[in-house]
Scaffold this active site. Structure first.
Site: not given
Ligand SMILES: NC(=O)c1ccc[n+]([C@@H]2O[C@H](COP(=O)([O-])OP(=O)(O)OC[C@H]3O[C@@H](n4cnc5c(N)ncnc54)[C@H](O)[C@@H]3O)[C@@H](O)[C@H]2O)c1
Length: 256
Positions: A36, A62-63, A140, A153, A157
């Site tokens: 992360d 950083d991805v 998503s 976004y 997805k």
């Molecule tokens: N929370 C929801 O309701 C939901 C629903 C559908 C899909 N998602 C998907 O689930 C995944 C996680 O989402 P979440 O809600 O847990 O969000 P979150 O913000 O808690 O987690 C995202 C993580 O990605 C990291 N990140 C961001 N940019 C980065 C980069 N450039 N390099 C490395 N790390 C990086 C952040 O530091 C964070 O820890 C995402 O792909 C999101 O699209 C979430």
């Protein structure tokens, strides 16, 4: 234990869904690389896994940066000598319409959310080929069921669903499976950010729950368990698939 001794790299596992994927993977015997940008969050995930007797190490990545992703691959191979599962979960969400979004914001979101999947997959595929490993991408329900204020976004997805199928087709004959998960609203980071961006965040949260057939939003561990299934041999004939984990959100409107 479904992932005994497997080595898994999980991006964005310093919080939210990624963190709970890491917990579920470790519970199932995997050695986890908590990758992360957020070092503090990653350290917390690592600490909690180790406190429960699991194996985890952290790496700041950083991805969206090729050299950073290459260092992640080098670190993983140096630490564990192999990679069996890549979970492409890191993402950001910018809550804007196309008109309101700048080109810089559009590019940033595309580069992290889609570019990150591309870069990590590209870097790890040669190693996954050796272990007959697999990739789990986090898409998503917004890939097919869109909502206001998240145009960019939703586009990222949807792109992940296409990329998942393309990689499944290209690498299936090499023994590499590629799948994605489509979560509904999950009680984690990005959904929280979406609620906060609405005029009445508390009401938005209640309303979101009632959009799901199960009349609640999901828990991050419920997504983590789906990721374990797809990553494990239980899913040995599953590739190119989009697994909906959404409490019925995408199935239609439940009764009020
Ligand atoms: N929370 C929801 O309701 C939901 C629903 C559908 C899909 N998602 C998907 O689930 C995944 C996680 O989402 P979440 O809600 O847990 O969000 P979150 O913000 O808690 O987690 C995202 C993580 O990605 C990291 N990140 C961001 N940019 C980065 C980069 N450039 N390099 C490395 N790390 C990086 C952040 O530091 C964070 O820890 C995402 O792909 C999101 O699209 C979430």
């Amino acid at each position: 234990m479904r992932l005994e001794d497997k080595v898994a790299v999980i991006t964005g596992s310093g919080s939210g869904i990624g963190r709970y994927c890491a917990f579920e993977f470790a519970k199932n015997g995997a050695k986890v690389v908590v990758a992360d940008l957020n070092e503090k969050g990653a350290a917390e995930t690592e600490k909690q896994i180790q406190a429960n007797g699991g194996i985890a190490v952290t790496f700041k990545v950083d991805v969206s940066k090729p050299e950073s992703v290459q260092k992640l691959a080098n670190f993983t191979l140096k630490t564990f000598g192999r990679i069996d599962v890549l979970v492409n979960n890191a993402a950001i969400q910018i809550n804007k319409t196309v008109e309101d979004m700048t080109f810089e914001e559009w590019n940033l979101q595309m580069t992290i959310n889609v570019g990150g999947v591309f870069l990590c997959s590209k870097q790890f595929l040669p190693h996954l080929r050796k272990t007959k490993g697999n990739i789990v991408n986090m898409s998503s329900v917004n890939s097919f069921f869109v909502e206001p204020m998240c145009a960019g976004y939703c586009a990222t997805k949807s792109a992940i669903v296409g990329l998942t199928k393309a990689m499944a087709i290209d690498h299936g004959h090499e023994g590499v499976r590629v799948n994605c998960i489509l979560p509904g609203y999950i009680d984690a980071g990005l959904a929280e950010g979406y609620f906060l961006a609405q005029p009445d965040p508390a009401q938005a949260r209640i309303d979101a729950g009632k959009l799901h057939a199960l009349w609640r939003i999901g828990k991050p561990e419920e997504v983590g368990r789906a990721a374990v299934f797809l990553a494990s041999d239980d899913a040995s004939f599953v590739t190119g698939s989009s697994m909906v984990v959404d409490g019925g959100f995408g199935s239609g409107l439940p009764p009020k």
